[in-house]
Design a protein around this motif. Structure first.
Motif, short mmCIF file in Angstrom:
data_model
loop_
_atom_site.label_atom_id
_atom_site.label_comp_id
_atom_site.label_asym_id
_atom_site.label_seq_id
_atom_site.Cartn_x
_atom_site.Cartn_y
_atom_site.Cartn_z
N ARG A 197 140.02 43.41 -97.39
CA ARG A 197 139.35 42.34 -97.65
C ARG A 197 140.26 41.04 -97.10
O ARG A 197 140.17 40.09 -97.60
N LEU A 198 141.27 41.23 -96.13
CA LEU A 198 141.97 40.21 -95.51
C LEU A 198 141.09 39.84 -94.02
O LEU A 198 141.23 40.48 -93.27
N VAL A 199 140.38 38.80 -94.18
CA VAL A 199 139.70 38.39 -93.03
C VAL A 199 140.70 37.90 -91.78
O VAL A 199 140.69 38.28 -90.65
N SER A 200 141.43 37.22 -92.26
CA SER A 200 142.52 36.72 -91.18
C SER A 200 143.14 38.01 -90.67
O SER A 200 143.52 37.99 -89.31
N ALA A 201 143.63 39.05 -91.27
CA ALA A 201 144.25 40.25 -90.88
C ALA A 201 143.42 41.06 -89.94
O ALA A 201 144.07 41.27 -88.95
N GLY A 202 142.04 41.19 -90.41
CA GLY A 202 141.28 41.86 -89.45
C GLY A 202 141.05 41.09 -88.37
O GLY A 202 141.08 41.58 -87.17
N SER A 203 141.05 39.58 -88.15
CA SER A 203 140.45 38.92 -87.24
C SER A 203 141.96 38.92 -85.82
O SER A 203 141.65 39.30 -84.91
N LEU A 204 143.15 38.92 -86.83
CA LEU A 204 144.23 39.13 -85.85
C LEU A 204 144.29 40.64 -85.03
O LEU A 204 144.52 40.66 -83.87
N LEU A 205 144.12 41.58 -85.94
CA LEU A 205 144.27 42.93 -85.51
C LEU A 205 143.13 43.14 -84.46
O LEU A 205 143.46 43.90 -83.30
N ALA A 206 141.95 42.79 -84.53
CA ALA A 206 140.75 42.88 -83.55
C ALA A 206 141.01 42.29 -82.25
O ALA A 206 140.96 42.73 -81.24
N ALA A 207 141.60 40.91 -82.40
CA ALA A 207 142.04 40.22 -80.95
C ALA A 207 143.11 41.00 -80.32
O ALA A 207 143.15 41.19 -79.06
N ALA A 208 144.07 41.64 -81.17
CA ALA A 208 145.05 42.46 -80.56
C ALA A 208 144.53 43.63 -79.74
O ALA A 208 144.99 44.06 -78.73
N ALA A 209 143.50 44.27 -80.58
CA ALA A 209 143.11 45.38 -80.08
C ALA A 209 142.25 45.15 -78.95
O ALA A 209 142.29 45.97 -77.99
N ALA A 210 141.72 44.22 -78.79
CA ALA A 210 140.88 43.69 -77.50
C ALA A 210 141.61 43.41 -76.63
O ALA A 210 141.40 43.64 -75.28
N ALA A 211 142.94 42.61 -76.63
CA ALA A 211 143.61 42.29 -75.59
C ALA A 211 144.30 43.75 -74.96
O ALA A 211 144.53 43.90 -73.88
N LEU A 212 144.48 44.63 -75.87
CA LEU A 212 144.95 45.96 -75.52
C LEU A 212 143.96 46.77 -74.70
O LEU A 212 144.47 47.51 -73.62
N SER A 213 142.70 46.61 -74.94
CA SER A 213 141.66 47.52 -74.27
C SER A 213 141.49 46.64 -72.77
O SER A 213 141.50 47.30 -71.84
#
Ligand code: G3P
Length: 196
Positions: free
Chosen positions: A137-153
């Protein structure tokens, strides 16, 4: 070319439309003065609920996607499309309508990345975001991990320069989240739906 420069500038203006601040204002709320003070969908959810938050999220996602698609429609190549998407994110984060302040760029970065490289947004960012937010339930953590995952992809399947663009967008997002990161470390970050 002149067309490319004008399209990047137009993208900045599209990105700078502060949906969260304006939607909140129609409900008599100053978004900068409630919750986290951020002009974004998460903070609109906190103060105004799900409907307005969804509206803001969709609008802010579209700003990034429209900037990229607009450049494509004008026949400009992928590098200019990427520049336009980045300009939309910069417009969102540093909006002339908000005294060159703004949001944290999560939705607009998602729209930009997904329009540039659909697999990055749909197969990496979105699942990681919903998984993280669902579990913590931490939107900030989800946002940052999602951006990192997108950069990795992008590093895995995109041209190297596009991976650099995605990494830059993820780093800008992290910078915009510096206060959130401090709170995550201190264990005081607001959870999704928490009003305070
Ligand atoms: O929407 C941005 C999100 O990652 C954090 O927003 O309001 O909790 O700082 P907020």
């Amino acid at each position: 070319t002149l067309l490319a420069v004008l399209t990047v500038l137009a993208s900045y203006l599209v990105g700078s439309v502060p949906a969260a601040a304006w939607v909140a204002r129609t409900r008599g709320v100053d978004i900068r003065k409630v919750g986290s003070g951020n002009s974004g969908a998460t903070n609109v959810q906190r103060s105004l609920g799900n409907g307005p938050a969804l509206l803001v999220a969709l609008f802010d996602i579209l700003k990034g996607a429209l900037a990229v698609w607009g450049a494509a429609w004008l026949g400009l190549g992928l590098p200019v499309m990427a520049a336009c998407g980045m300009a939309a994110v910069i417009g969102h984060n540093f909006s002339p309508f908000l005294g060159f302040r703004g949001g944290k760029g999560v939705a607009t970065t998602f729209g930009t990345m997904t329009a540039l490289l659909p697999v990055a947004g749909l197969a990496f960012a979105a699942p990681i975001f919903f998984l993280t937010v669902g579990l913590t339930r931490l939107v900030s953590a989800g946002s940052l991990l999602a951006a990192a995952a997108a950069a990795l992809s992008a590093a895995l399947v995109g041209p190297p320069w596009l991976a650099l663009v995605f990494a830059a967008l993820a780093l800008l997002m992290a910078w915009q989240h510096r206060e959130n990161i401090r709170k995550l470390q201190a264990g005081t970050e607001r959870r999704f739906g928490e009003k305070v």
